[in-house]
Motif scaffolding. Structure first.
Motif, PDB file in Angstrom:
ATOM      1  N   ALA A 375       0.835  -1.202   0.000  1.00 16.27           N
ATOM      2  CA  ALA A 375       0.000   0.000   0.000  1.00 16.27           C
ATOM      3  C   ALA A 375       0.869   1.251   0.000  1.00 16.27           C
ATOM      4  O   ALA A 375       0.611   2.216  -0.732  1.00 16.27           O
ATOM      5  CB  ALA A 375      -0.926  -0.013   1.218  1.00 16.27           C
ATOM      6  N   TRP A 376       1.928   1.239   0.833  1.00 15.67           N
ATOM      7  CA  TRP A 376       2.828   2.391   0.918  1.00 15.67           C
ATOM      8  C   TRP A 376       3.554   2.613  -0.408  1.00 15.67           C
ATOM      9  O   TRP A 376       3.636   3.747  -0.907  1.00 15.67           O
ATOM     10  CB  TRP A 376       3.830   2.164   2.043  1.00 15.67           C
ATOM     11  N   GLN A 377       4.061   1.541  -1.000  1.00  9.58           N
ATOM     12  CA  GLN A 377       4.771   1.678  -2.271  1.00  9.58           C
ATOM     13  C   GLN A 377       3.846   2.126  -3.396  1.00  9.58           C
ATOM     14  O   GLN A 377       4.246   2.913  -4.261  1.00  9.58           O
ATOM     15  CB  GLN A 377       5.446   0.352  -2.645  1.00  9.58           C
ATOM     16  N   PHE A 378       2.619   1.633  -3.371  1.00  5.43           N
ATOM     17  CA  PHE A 378       1.662   2.051  -4.398  1.00  5.43           C
ATOM     18  C   PHE A 378       1.368   3.544  -4.272  1.00  5.43           C
ATOM     19  O   PHE A 378       1.244   4.251  -5.281  1.00  5.43           O
ATOM     20  CB  PHE A 378       0.377   1.240  -4.275  1.00  5.43           C
ATOM     21  N   ALA A 379       1.291   4.042  -3.032  1.00  8.82           N
ATOM     22  CA  ALA A 379       1.076   5.472  -2.820  1.00  8.82           C
ATOM     23  C   ALA A 379       2.244   6.294  -3.367  1.00  8.82           C
ATOM     24  O   ALA A 379       2.042   7.340  -4.001  1.00  8.82           O
ATOM     25  CB  ALA A 379       0.883   5.755  -1.331  1.00  8.82           C
ATOM     26  N   GLN A 380       3.484   5.804  -3.134  1.00  5.13           N
ATOM     27  CA  GLN A 380       4.653   6.504  -3.683  1.00  5.13           C
ATOM     28  C   GLN A 380       4.616   6.506  -5.216  1.00  5.13           C
ATOM     29  O   GLN A 380       4.947   7.508  -5.867  1.00  5.13           O
ATOM     30  CB  GLN A 380       5.958   5.837  -3.213  1.00  5.13           C
ATOM     31  N   TYR A 381       4.208   5.383  -5.763  1.00  6.62           N
ATOM     32  CA  TYR A 381       4.123   5.242  -7.220  1.00  6.62           C
ATOM     33  C   TYR A 381       3.081   6.196  -7.797  1.00  6.62           C
ATOM     34  O   TYR A 381       3.325   6.881  -8.795  1.00  6.62           O
ATOM     35  CB  TYR A 381       3.769   3.798  -7.567  1.00  6.62           C
ATOM     36  N   LEU A 382       1.914   6.287  -7.146  1.00  4.06           N
ATOM     37  CA  LEU A 382       0.863   7.194  -7.616  1.00  4.06           C
ATOM     38  C   LEU A 382       1.323   8.648  -7.537  1.00  4.06           C
ATOM     39  O   LEU A 382       1.045   9.445  -8.446  1.00  4.06           O
ATOM     40  CB  LEU A 382      -0.396   7.004  -6.782  1.00  4.06           C
ATOM     41  N   LYS A 383       1.995   8.993  -6.467  1.00  4.18           N
ATOM     42  CA  LYS A 383       2.474  10.375  -6.314  1.00  4.18           C
ATOM     43  C   LYS A 383       3.397  10.752  -7.471  1.00  4.18           C
ATOM     44  O   LYS A 383       3.308  11.859  -8.025  1.00  4.18           O
ATOM     45  CB  LYS A 383       3.193  10.527  -4.972  1.00  4.18           C
ATOM     46  N   LYS A 384       4.277   9.822  -7.864  1.00  5.98           N
ATOM     47  CA  LYS A 384       5.179  10.087  -8.982  1.00  5.98           C
ATOM     48  C   LYS A 384       4.418  10.178 -10.295  1.00  5.98           C
ATOM     49  O   LYS A 384       4.735  11.007 -11.164  1.00  5.98           O
ATOM     50  CB  LYS A 384       6.244   8.988  -9.062  1.00  5.98           C
ATOM     51  N   GLU A 385       3.411   9.321 -10.458  1.00  5.97           N
ATOM     52  CA  GLU A 385       2.609   9.349 -11.685  1.00  5.97           C
ATOM     53  C   GLU A 385       1.904  10.698 -11.836  1.00  5.97           C
ATOM     54  O   GLU A 385       1.870  11.270 -12.933  1.00  5.97           O
ATOM     55  CB  GLU A 385       1.574   8.219 -11.667  1.00  5.97           C
ATOM     56  N   PHE A 386       1.337  11.214 -10.757  1.00  7.92           N
ATOM     57  CA  PHE A 386       0.661  12.508 -10.818  1.00  7.92           C
ATOM     58  C   PHE A 386       1.666  13.648 -10.961  1.00  7.92           C
ATOM     59  O   PHE A 386       1.370  14.671 -11.599  1.00  7.92           O
ATOM     60  CB  PHE A 386      -0.216  12.713  -9.572  1.00  7.92           C
TER      61      PHE A 386
END
Length: 443
Positions: A375-386
């Protein structure tokens, strides 16, 4: 006493035949990963592979490069088996396999970690000194003996693996066999045995044998009066696991380890009948003896600490998953999660409901709701995508709930937490993981 235990010269037949078995098995594992689609599912199809935290720089080769990567590892397995450029082959394989292990954890398996440890040890063992192409090309390499520390290193490593695996099973959901029931539900469609595996008495046998086998198999193999029966029990146990749980080469690798428990002369007579017997057993301490003892002591201290590190972290590892990996906690639970990921633009407060299918595979989707590091890594990934769209967002997992071993869902991750802004702690509890009210999971 210690010198005699570690530095006695003994017949090296167990190590030589293990090298052959080991090379064949890792080759089958690597080529099998290609053939079964494992490489495609876990390293080619995903946009993001969820590497181990701190190893995000390890990324799959582009295109179909990972097929060649695994093909090279499979070829190295063959080189190991036939003893061709053994030292270079085993070192290269160890590095490549370790990189693969760290590159993704969606298909995490304790057995992959064990393969790293055994491969690492094999880098130092003189496993090419007999029945190898290296000896054919350089007869001076040939030797029919080895130091006994080779045997005891393998034995101690296996003892740690099995005993910790047994201890980990001694918790409520395993002891009342509900975990076994959950594991067996997915086996109902198996031909001939599917229905039998749903029987409560079968669950009782599997649960009890699982604990006792892991706890006693190494001592039983070491003790001569019980060695043969323990060996045949081991064969049945591991073949059962292979057929029912389909866990790759591990069951066969475990059977291969048995060669270190039998008398070397017995192994020589079975596998190398033309090999000259080594009868002159004697103790000879090499000049690197002290360094070896120091290095091995440090290694095994780490091996003893890693599986129990979760006791220093708040709440239960079965709930938080903090300290679960690399601790021989095998087939202990099933986890299912649900929730909604939301990205909120920090300036305009615009809310974006995230559809995970746009970013991750189906297997990864199951992980991001059930495991905190995912969940934490997915949040980091989404932040970079945005961020690539010039948008700064906070990321929240709302209505986060998980179920362990099919029990009722409970709240898991604090929805007020901006996971994209949180640091990741390696050795302590994350406060945004809500406490569990499962009485059976409490310490």
């Amino acid at each position: 006493m210690l010198n005699r235990l570690l530095f006695q010269r003994i017949d090296n037949s167990p190590l030589i035949i293990f090298r052959i078995f080991f090379g064949i098995l890792v080759s089958l594992e690597c080529f099998g990963a290609i053939g079964t689609g494992w490489v495609k599912r876990n390293l080619i199809d995903p946009k993001y592979t969820f590497p181990f935290i701190d190893f995000e720089f390890l990324q799959p080769l582009p295109g179909y490069g990972m097929y060649f990567y695994f093909g090279i590892m499979g070829l190295l397995g063959i080189f190991i088996a036939i003893g061709l450029k053994y030292r270079a082959s085993i070192i290269t394989f160890t590095v490549l396999w370790t990189v693969t292990y760290l590159m993704q954890k969606t298909a995490y398996n304790n057995h992959y970690y064990l393969l790293i440890l055994i491969s690492f040890a094999m880098c130092f063992f003189p496993a090419e000194r007999y029945r190898s192409l290296d000896v054919k090309m350089n007869p001076k390499l040939e030797c029919n003996s080895m130091y006994s520390y080779v045997k005891w290193f393998i034995v101690l490593q296996l003892f740690i693996v099995y005993v910790y695996a047994s201890i980990a099973k001694m918790y409520g959901d395993w002891l009342d066999f509900s975990t076994i029931e959950v594991l067996m539900r997915s086996k109902k469609s198996y031909w001939l045995v599917g229905e039998i595996l749903q029987e409560p008495w079968i669950h009782s046998i599997i649960g009890t044998v699982g604990i006792l086998f892991d706890l006693l198999i190494v001592p039983a193999l070491l003790w001569k009066p019980t060695r043969k029966i323990a060996f045949f029990i081991s064969i049945f146990f591991h073949l059962f696991n292979s057929i029912i749980f389909q866990i790759g080469i591990f069951p066969y690798l475990s059977i291969a380890f048995s060669v270190f428990f039998f008398d070397p002369e017995t192994i020589r007579k079975i596998f190398f009948k033309t090999k000259a017997p080594f009868a002159a057993s004697y103790t000879s301490v090499p000049n690197y003896g002290n360094t070896l003892i120091l290095g091995a002591s440090l290694y095994f201290i780490i091996q003893l600490i890693l599986p129990i590190r979760h006791h220093a972290i708040e709440d239960d590892v079965l709930w938080t998953e903090e300290g679960h990996r690399m601790s021989w906690r095998m087939m202990l639970r099933s986890r299912h999660g649900k929730g909604t990921f939301k990205a909120i633009e920090t300036t305009t407060k615009q809310v974006f409901i995230i559809d995970p299918k746009e970013y991750v595979t189906r297997a990864q989707e199951r992980k991001i709701f059930a495991y905190p590091d995912f969940a934490w890594q997915f949040a980091q990934y989404l932040k970079k995508e945005f961020a690539e769209k010039n948008m700064n967002v906070s990321v929240h997992l709302e209505n986060s709930k998980i179920s362990i071993n099919r029990k009722p869902y409970e709240s898991f991750i604090n929805s007020k937490t901006d996971l994209a802004a949180e640091p990741w702690y390696r050795t302590k509890h994350h406060e945004w993981i809500l406490p569990s009210s499962y009485s059976k999971l409490k310490k």
